[in-house]
Design a protein around this motif. Structure first.
Motif, PDB file in Angstrom:
ATOM      1  N   LEU A 162      -4.425  -8.848   1.301  1.00 13.46           N
ATOM      2  CA  LEU A 162      -3.421  -7.866   0.907  1.00 13.46           C
ATOM      3  C   LEU A 162      -3.794  -6.474   1.383  1.00 13.46           C
ATOM      4  O   LEU A 162      -2.983  -5.735   1.922  1.00 13.46           O
ATOM      5  CB  LEU A 162      -3.299  -7.855  -0.620  1.00 13.46           C
ATOM      6  CG  LEU A 162      -2.229  -8.751  -1.205  1.00 13.46           C
ATOM      7  CD1 LEU A 162      -2.342  -8.770  -2.718  1.00 13.46           C
ATOM      8  CD2 LEU A 162      -0.857  -8.260  -0.790  1.00 13.46           C
ATOM      9  N   LYS A 188      -3.426   4.380   6.481  1.00  9.82           N
ATOM     10  CA  LYS A 188      -4.307   5.089   7.416  1.00  9.82           C
ATOM     11  C   LYS A 188      -4.468   6.519   6.943  1.00  9.82           C
ATOM     12  O   LYS A 188      -3.538   7.315   7.029  1.00  9.82           O
ATOM     13  CB  LYS A 188      -3.719   5.036   8.821  1.00  9.82           C
ATOM     14  CG  LYS A 188      -3.982   3.710   9.465  1.00  9.82           C
ATOM     15  CD  LYS A 188      -2.960   3.458  10.544  1.00  9.82           C
ATOM     16  CE  LYS A 188      -2.670   1.983  10.626  1.00  9.82           C
ATOM     17  NZ  LYS A 188      -1.468   1.590   9.935  1.00  9.82           N
ATOM     18  N   LEU A 223      -7.509 -13.325  -1.315  1.00  9.49           N
ATOM     19  CA  LEU A 223      -6.114 -12.900  -1.318  1.00  9.49           C
ATOM     20  C   LEU A 223      -6.024 -11.381  -1.336  1.00  9.49           C
ATOM     21  O   LEU A 223      -5.257 -10.776  -0.590  1.00  9.49           O
ATOM     22  CB  LEU A 223      -5.417 -13.497  -2.548  1.00  9.49           C
ATOM     23  CG  LEU A 223      -3.899 -13.538  -2.451  1.00  9.49           C
ATOM     24  CD1 LEU A 223      -3.481 -14.577  -1.438  1.00  9.49           C
ATOM     25  CD2 LEU A 223      -3.289 -13.852  -3.796  1.00  9.49           C
ATOM     26  N   PHE A 282      -3.263  -6.009   4.923  1.00 12.33           N
ATOM     27  CA  PHE A 282      -1.843  -5.983   5.253  1.00 12.33           C
ATOM     28  C   PHE A 282      -1.250  -4.598   5.045  1.00 12.33           C
ATOM     29  O   PHE A 282      -0.402  -4.148   5.781  1.00 12.33           O
ATOM     30  CB  PHE A 282      -1.123  -6.999   4.371  1.00 12.33           C
ATOM     31  CG  PHE A 282       0.239  -7.338   4.858  1.00 12.33           C
ATOM     32  CD1 PHE A 282       0.387  -8.180   5.945  1.00 12.33           C
ATOM     33  CD2 PHE A 282       1.373  -6.825   4.258  1.00 12.33           C
ATOM     34  CE1 PHE A 282       1.633  -8.506   6.417  1.00 12.33           C
ATOM     35  CE2 PHE A 282       2.629  -7.142   4.728  1.00 12.33           C
ATOM     36  CZ  PHE A 282       2.753  -7.975   5.810  1.00 12.33           C
ATOM     37  N   SER A 283      -1.717  -3.948   4.004  1.00 17.94           N
ATOM     38  CA  SER A 283      -1.066  -2.684   3.669  1.00 17.94           C
ATOM     39  C   SER A 283      -2.031  -1.517   3.804  1.00 17.94           C
ATOM     40  O   SER A 283      -1.901  -0.518   3.136  1.00 17.94           O
ATOM     41  CB  SER A 283      -0.541  -2.750   2.245  1.00 17.94           C
ATOM     42  OG  SER A 283      -1.611  -3.036   1.377  1.00 17.94           O
ATOM     43  N   CYS A 284      -3.025  -1.696   4.706  1.00 19.08           N
ATOM     44  CA  CYS A 284      -4.051  -0.666   4.775  1.00 19.08           C
ATOM     45  C   CYS A 284      -3.434   0.665   5.165  1.00 19.08           C
ATOM     46  O   CYS A 284      -2.808   0.821   6.204  1.00 19.08           O
ATOM     47  CB  CYS A 284      -5.160  -1.043   5.754  1.00 19.08           C
ATOM     48  SG  CYS A 284      -4.670  -1.051   7.458  1.00 19.08           S
TER      49      CYS A 284
END
Lengths: 321, 263
Positions: free
Chosen positions: A15, A22, A11, A18-20
């Protein structure tokens, strides 16, 4: 216990994907590259390393994507900083509230709908089931067709069931060989090729449908780039400006760089670039007319009276409309 | 039913419901928490868009057209598969040739064939139906043939011994015996026809007059209407599940399960 830990780990991984965030280098700029006569300033900017000229530390990364839609999605996702597109595709993104504005216009061009059916003289002659090819729904070609339909048929969406999506080169081949499609709404250099054929004639002239001159392509830049490095951001504008000035003042010189990229011989390139209605300019025109029409027709639902809302400070709103 | 079985069932249901609940929870709130709700819209906005698209009738038109394409494709595919399989059963030579054809055609993705098909029949519904037929025909034939070949010899001989006619033998022995295979062929065909339809429309934008769900997704993508893209995806999933759950499961219950051939 082990199982739960594994689940949690998966999970977390999901996550983080999903919110990496940059974390990019301040001097890096990702520019989308496209092919077509209208993109000549962008091609020139790449061939002559113009961004680097105005910002020597710049690390310019050129990416090539399959379609304008993909470029827009790349910009929305934060993977591309600078991308060029038709005015309506830009306005669609703007209306959705994405953080990018026009850094410079690129060009005005003659666009239009061509057919080989001798009895099709106006849009009224287009029968249900006849197919009109254009690059994609929401493209400038589609919106111009809608404008023509609104004028001639009284309903902007009257021909929406006739359109099919097709890349320009495929559309030209299909139209010239009179297979698969009945009409093709396209832009230079493809439109030139079609108009040179004896059996093909124009049904809609985009300038008439629009009611005047209008900008075909614009270059948009993200707010992220501006925030990250304003100087680099300005260098992109200056590079485009120089390329556009060169195209206007010294088209012969640009042939050497641009013609091979477009796979044209020098002579054809010169003929195309000096064709009536082909103009390169940093100042965008017709933005508000497009936006008004697209709101009225229901393609977008955000409008503005002030052209400034669509432009970065690189452009003077007094010279835009 | 045993007590433990009832308990087992209850746990299964609870797990499934809980999983879906958690999934929906994250779908609703994760995009907002991470600030990426423009790129990945929360569930509530997707459902709202689904409802809007349904009530304007636009989505229904696309769904109707998709179903028309799929069922035409599947219908024609089944008829073709039936005859080809029958020929294989009658003629050994034909069966050998068919083996070669299947091994050539089966691994070929329908979408790769689309340019060729478009040259032959033009754009539009016909091309897509041909692609659908291509993507279901070969798995159907492979599965049916495997089914017929797996019939125990002793049953066929027994049937002949008790004086069954050839027709009766096919109807009462061969088809029921091969049916589990045919059914799994149908299931594969259903899934593959959906894929063929949606991808054909998305890659080539090849639409008929209205366009199916693939065209809907394609269209809304270019208007950056991400909520509607998801609404289109959800429609594809729901229709797939409904057909699987009601049509195919019912068929399975009425045949294979009734005949006691599978648990």
């Amino acid at each position: 216990m082990k199982k739960t830990a594994l689940l949690l780990l998966t999970l977390l991984l999901g996550l983080s994907l999903f919110s990496c965030g940059k974390s990019v280098d301040k001097n890096r700029v990702v520019v989308a590259q496209q092919f077509g006569l209208g993109y000549a300033p962008v091609i020139l900017m790449q061939e002559l390393n113009l961004i680097e000229k105005y910002y020597p530390e710049a690390q310019v990364e050129w990416v090539r994507l399959g379609s304008g839609g993909a470029i827009r999605e790349g910009m929305a996702g934060g993977n591309i900083d600078v991308g060029s597109m038709g005015v309506p595709p830009y306005l669609i993104a703007w209306a959705k509230g994405y953080d990018y504005k026009i850094i410079s216009a690129l060009c005005e061009m003659p666009l239009g709908l061509q057919t080989y059916h001798e009895n099709v003289k106006t849009l009224k002659d287009i029968k249900p089931g006849m197919k009109i090819a254009l690059p994609s729904p929401g493209s400038i070609q589609h919106i111009l067709l809608s404008m023509a339909a609104a004028k001639e048929l009284g309903n902007p969406k009257a021909l929406d069931q006739n359109i099919i999506a097709m890349a320009h080169p495929d559309g030209v081949n299909a139209l010239i060989n009179q297979v698969e499609i009945d009409g093709h709404f396209t832009s230079p250099p493809y439109i030139f090729k079609e108009l040179e054929q004896d059996n093909i004639h124009q049904v809609v002239n985009a300038r008439d449908a629009f009611g005047g001159d209008f900008t075909f392509l614009v270059t948009a830049a993200t707010g992220q780039l501006k925030k990250r490095n304003p100087e680099l951001f300005n260098a992109v504008y200056k590079a485009l400006e120089e390329a556009i000035i060169m195209l206007n003042e010294n088209p012969e010189k640009t042939a050497e760089y641009v013609a091979p990229v477009l796979n044209l011989d020098r002579e054809t390139y010169m003929k195309y670039i000096t064709w009536e209605g082909v103009r390169f300019s940093t100042n965008p025109h017709g933005l508000l007319t497009f936006l008004d029409f697209m709101n009225e027709a229901g393609y977008v639902d955000r409008n503005t009276e002030n052209v400034k809302d669509l432009l970065w400070e690189t452009l003077d709103p007094a010279w835009a409309d | 039913m045993l007590k433990s079985e009832i308990r087992e069932r209850r746990v299964t249901v609870i797990t499934k419901v809980l999983f879906i609940f958690v999934l929906f929870f994250f779908w609703e709130y994760l995009p907002v928490w991470t600030g990426r709700d423009k790129l990945f819209p929360p569930l509530s906005r997707v459902l709202e868009s689904l409802w809007q698209n349904l009530t304007t009738g636009e989505l229904l038109q696309h769904i109707k057209f998709s179903l028309y394409l799929i069922f035409s494709g599947i219908g024609l595919g089944i008829i073709l598969a039936f005859f080809l399989t029958a020929f294989c059963m009658i003629s050994k030579t034909f069966a050998r040739i068919m083996d070669v054809i299947v091994s050539i055609m089966h691994p070929l993705p329908g979408i790769a064939l689309l340019p060729v098909v478009m040259l032959l029949v033009g754009l539009g519904a016909k091309a897509i139906i041909i692609i659908i037929i291509h993507s279901i025909l070969w798995p159907l034939i492979v599965n049916s043939l495997a089914g017929f070949r797996a019939i125990p010899k002793i049953q066929l001989e027994l049937g002949r011994n008790i004086g069954m006619s050839e027709f009766r033998l096919i109807w009462a022995v061969m088809i029921p015996n091969a049916f589990p295979y045919i059914l799994s062929g149908l299931k594969i065909a259903w899934a593959r026809s959906w894929r063929a339809l949606v991808s054909a429309e998305m890659v080539f934008g090849a639409s008929g007059v209205v366009g199916g769900l693939g065209w809907f997704i394609y269209k809304t993508r270019y208007f950056m209407d991400i909520e509607s893209v998801f609404a289109g995806l959800i429609s594809v999933i729901i229709i797939g599940m409904l057909v699987d759950e009601f049509l195919l499961k019912t068929l399975e219950n009425k045949t294979v399960k009734k005949w006691g051939m599978s648990a």
